[in-house]
Every structure is written in C-alpha cells, then in structure tokens.
Write a protein that holds these residues in place. Structure first.
Motif, mmCIF file in Angstrom:
data_model
loop_
_atom_site.group_PDB
_atom_site.id
_atom_site.type_symbol
_atom_site.label_atom_id
_atom_site.label_comp_id
_atom_site.label_asym_id
_atom_site.label_seq_id
_atom_site.Cartn_x
_atom_site.Cartn_y
_atom_site.Cartn_z
ATOM 1 N N HIS A 12 56.238 54.525 -9.173
ATOM 2 C CA HIS A 12 55.141 54.296 -8.236
ATOM 3 C C HIS A 12 54.144 55.453 -8.271
ATOM 4 O O HIS A 12 54.384 56.492 -7.682
ATOM 5 C CB HIS A 12 55.727 54.151 -6.828
ATOM 6 C CG HIS A 12 54.707 53.998 -5.768
ATOM 7 N ND1 HIS A 12 54.350 55.014 -4.926
ATOM 8 C CD2 HIS A 12 53.944 52.936 -5.415
ATOM 9 C CE1 HIS A 12 53.420 54.594 -4.092
ATOM 10 N NE2 HIS A 12 53.162 53.339 -4.371
ATOM 11 N N GLY A 54 51.051 55.386 -6.978
ATOM 12 C CA GLY A 54 50.203 55.473 -5.800
ATOM 13 C C GLY A 54 49.825 54.134 -5.218
ATOM 14 O O GLY A 54 50.455 53.116 -5.502
ATOM 15 N N TRP A 55 48.790 54.152 -4.401
ATOM 16 C CA TRP A 55 48.333 52.973 -3.677
ATOM 17 C C TRP A 55 46.818 53.066 -3.511
ATOM 18 O O TRP A 55 46.218 54.105 -3.742
ATOM 19 C CB TRP A 55 48.990 52.891 -2.304
ATOM 20 C CG TRP A 55 48.813 54.142 -1.481
ATOM 21 C CD1 TRP A 55 49.630 55.229 -1.462
ATOM 22 C CD2 TRP A 55 47.728 54.433 -0.596
ATOM 23 N NE1 TRP A 55 49.120 56.177 -0.618
ATOM 24 C CE2 TRP A 55 47.957 55.725 -0.068
ATOM 25 C CE3 TRP A 55 46.591 53.743 -0.207
ATOM 26 C CZ2 TRP A 55 47.094 56.334 0.835
ATOM 27 C CZ3 TRP A 55 45.716 54.346 0.697
ATOM 28 C CH2 TRP A 55 45.980 55.635 1.217
ATOM 29 N N SER A 97 43.485 51.285 -0.866
ATOM 30 C CA SER A 97 43.083 50.428 0.241
ATOM 31 C C SER A 97 42.204 49.315 -0.297
ATOM 32 O O SER A 97 41.449 49.509 -1.245
ATOM 33 C CB SER A 97 42.306 51.227 1.290
ATOM 34 O OG SER A 97 43.124 52.236 1.836
ATOM 35 N N ASP A 110 39.596 55.176 -3.858
ATOM 36 C CA ASP A 110 41.065 55.166 -3.839
ATOM 37 C C ASP A 110 41.688 54.949 -5.214
ATOM 38 O O ASP A 110 42.683 55.576 -5.539
ATOM 39 C CB ASP A 110 41.576 54.059 -2.904
ATOM 40 C CG ASP A 110 41.476 54.429 -1.438
ATOM 41 O OD1 ASP A 110 41.079 55.563 -1.127
ATOM 42 O OD2 ASP A 110 41.787 53.567 -0.608
ATOM 43 N N GLN A 122 53.008 44.949 1.313
ATOM 44 C CA GLN A 122 54.060 45.169 2.299
ATOM 45 C C GLN A 122 54.138 43.914 3.146
ATOM 46 O O GLN A 122 53.214 43.575 3.872
ATOM 47 C CB GLN A 122 53.777 46.385 3.168
ATOM 48 C CG GLN A 122 54.921 46.665 4.123
ATOM 49 C CD GLN A 122 54.696 47.918 4.946
ATOM 50 O OE1 GLN A 122 53.861 48.746 4.631
ATOM 51 N NE2 GLN A 122 55.458 48.051 6.009
ATOM 52 N N LEU A 133 46.934 46.758 5.262
ATOM 53 C CA LEU A 133 47.720 47.810 4.633
ATOM 54 C C LEU A 133 47.258 48.084 3.210
ATOM 55 O O LEU A 133 46.517 47.310 2.621
ATOM 56 C CB LEU A 133 49.204 47.404 4.632
ATOM 57 C CG LEU A 133 49.812 47.160 6.008
ATOM 58 C CD1 LEU A 133 51.182 46.533 5.863
ATOM 59 C CD2 LEU A 133 49.876 48.440 6.806
ATOM 60 N N SER A 134 47.735 49.164 2.663
ATOM 61 C CA SER A 134 47.386 49.514 1.291
ATOM 62 C C SER A 134 48.135 48.631 0.303
ATOM 63 O O SER A 134 49.184 48.068 0.609
ATOM 64 C CB SER A 134 47.727 50.987 1.030
ATOM 65 O OG SER A 134 49.101 51.208 1.239
ATOM 66 N N GLN A 165 50.255 48.690 -2.986
ATOM 67 C CA GLN A 165 51.076 49.631 -3.745
ATOM 68 C C GLN A 165 51.044 49.245 -5.217
ATOM 69 O O GLN A 165 50.935 48.069 -5.553
ATOM 70 C CB GLN A 165 52.510 49.608 -3.226
ATOM 71 C CG GLN A 165 52.649 49.857 -1.739
ATOM 72 C CD GLN A 165 52.302 51.275 -1.330
ATOM 73 O OE1 GLN A 165 52.353 52.221 -2.126
ATOM 74 N NE2 GLN A 165 51.923 51.443 -0.072
ATOM 75 N N ALA A 179 57.524 54.296 4.686
ATOM 76 C CA ALA A 179 56.635 55.372 4.243
ATOM 77 C C ALA A 179 57.148 56.108 3.005
ATOM 78 O O ALA A 179 56.630 57.144 2.643
ATOM 79 C CB ALA A 179 56.380 56.362 5.365
ATOM 80 N N TRP A 202 56.740 55.397 -0.057
ATOM 81 C CA TRP A 202 55.723 55.395 -1.117
ATOM 82 C C TRP A 202 54.381 55.918 -0.645
ATOM 83 O O TRP A 202 53.422 55.903 -1.370
ATOM 84 C CB TRP A 202 55.552 53.979 -1.666
ATOM 85 C CG TRP A 202 56.577 53.599 -2.697
ATOM 86 C CD1 TRP A 202 57.655 54.326 -3.073
ATOM 87 C CD2 TRP A 202 56.598 52.415 -3.462
ATOM 88 N NE1 TRP A 202 58.358 53.651 -4.046
ATOM 89 C CE2 TRP A 202 57.728 52.468 -4.308
ATOM 90 C CE3 TRP A 202 55.780 51.301 -3.536
ATOM 91 C CZ2 TRP A 202 58.055 51.466 -5.199
ATOM 92 C CZ3 TRP A 202 56.110 50.296 -4.422
ATOM 93 C CH2 TRP A 202 57.240 50.375 -5.251
ATOM 94 N N ASN A 203 54.287 56.375 0.593
ATOM 95 C CA ASN A 203 52.973 56.822 1.106
ATOM 96 C C ASN A 203 52.854 58.309 1.139
ATOM 97 O O ASN A 203 53.541 59.067 1.563
ATOM 98 C CB ASN A 203 52.713 56.221 2.478
ATOM 99 C CG ASN A 203 52.510 54.730 2.380
ATOM 100 O OD1 ASN A 203 51.968 54.238 1.403
ATOM 101 N ND2 ASN A 203 52.936 54.001 3.392
#
Length: 165
Positions: A41, A43-44, A46, A56, A74, A115-116, A118, A162, A164-165
């Motif tokens: 992973h 990142g993410w 928005s 982003d 999510q 939500l973001s 992923q 959280a 992955w955040n």
C-alpha cells in the motif's frame, strides 16, 4: 456467520486467495501471493476537486512505476474484529502513465463519496503485470472495470482502523 452480508466476507478470512495463488503457482514462476499484492500500500488519495486541488495523486509517488494497481473503498467496519472492511473496485495496469490514470480515476471513477481511495500496487515487469491484471479480472468482481471482467468473487481486505492512513 459472515461479518459483512453484502459480500459474505468474514474478517481476516480470504477464500479467494486459493484461486489466485494456485493459478500463479501452476501457470507462472512469479513470486507473488494475493495477500502480498493486496497489502502493498503506497498511499491514498481524496476524490474529486479537493483531492485534485491538493495534488493527492502526485504525493503517492507512483510516476513511472510498472505493475498492477488495485483501488479500494472503505466499505464498513466490524466491531467484533476491530477491522475496517475494504472492497476492491478497480484493477489496472500501472506504468509510465499511472499517475495520469489515477488523476482520471480521482475525477471520474468516484469510488468513495467522502473517504479516501486506497491504492495497492504490485511492482513488476509489464508482461507479468498484464498476466496478473487478467488473472485478477478472471477471478474477482471489480465493479468499475468495464472490459474483460469475468470474475465473480468479491475482493476484500480487512485492516486495523487507520492502518493505511
């Protein structure tokens, strides 16, 4: 009993792994498992105008990274297992244009309303990436992939909140 009725998943149980992992082992010499791909992973981002304004996608750092990427939403939370439930919605082949493709997804795919989104990525050569992308499409359901979809299994992932955040 499943933790999530919509897809029949139980936290930290991945029945689809056997399908993917056995095909990889039988058909190739690629050293990868489904969990290995899913858990990578970088990142993410928005969705929509806010994510575009914040740049982003660029900060994820995937420019010119070859491989296969998976976009996640999510979907829910399981209080019994303290796990966020993520659902795969799109798979694509990465490469020199991955950053541009993610920017298009950011503005048009609308995977998450609030939500973001992923991102998971397996990094590897183009020829192997094509195989892995097709195997994922043949095995799993990706609601936002329009072509070459034949899979029916949901591809889900469960992580600590959280993580992955």
């Amino acid at each position: 009993m499943a933790c999530f009725e919509e897809c029949g998943c139980t936290c930290y149980e991945w029945p689809g792994d056997a399908v993917f992992d056995s095909a990889i082992e039988r058909e190739t010499r690629i050293n990868i498992t489904l969990r290995g791909l899913v858990e990578t992973h970088p990142g993410w981002y928005s969705e929509g105008a806010d994510g575009i304004a914040n740049n982003d996608v660029t900060w994820i750092g995937l420019r010119n990274v070859p491989g296969v990427y998976v976009l996640w939403q999510q979907a829910d939370y399981c209080s019994e297992h303290n796990a966020d439930h993520l659902r795969a919605f799109y798979v694509g082949k990465a490469g020199k244009n991955i950053e541009a493709r993610l920017k298009v997804h950011q503005g048009k795919k609308q995977i998450n309303d609030i939500l973001s989104t992923q991102v998971s990525i397996w990094q590897g050569p183009n020829r192997l990436a094509k195989y892995i992308e097709q195997l994922l499409l043949d095995s799993f359901s990706f609601p936002l992939n329009g072509y070459e979809t034949g899979g029916t299994l949901p591809l889900c992932h469960h992580i600590l909140p959280a993580a992955w955040n």
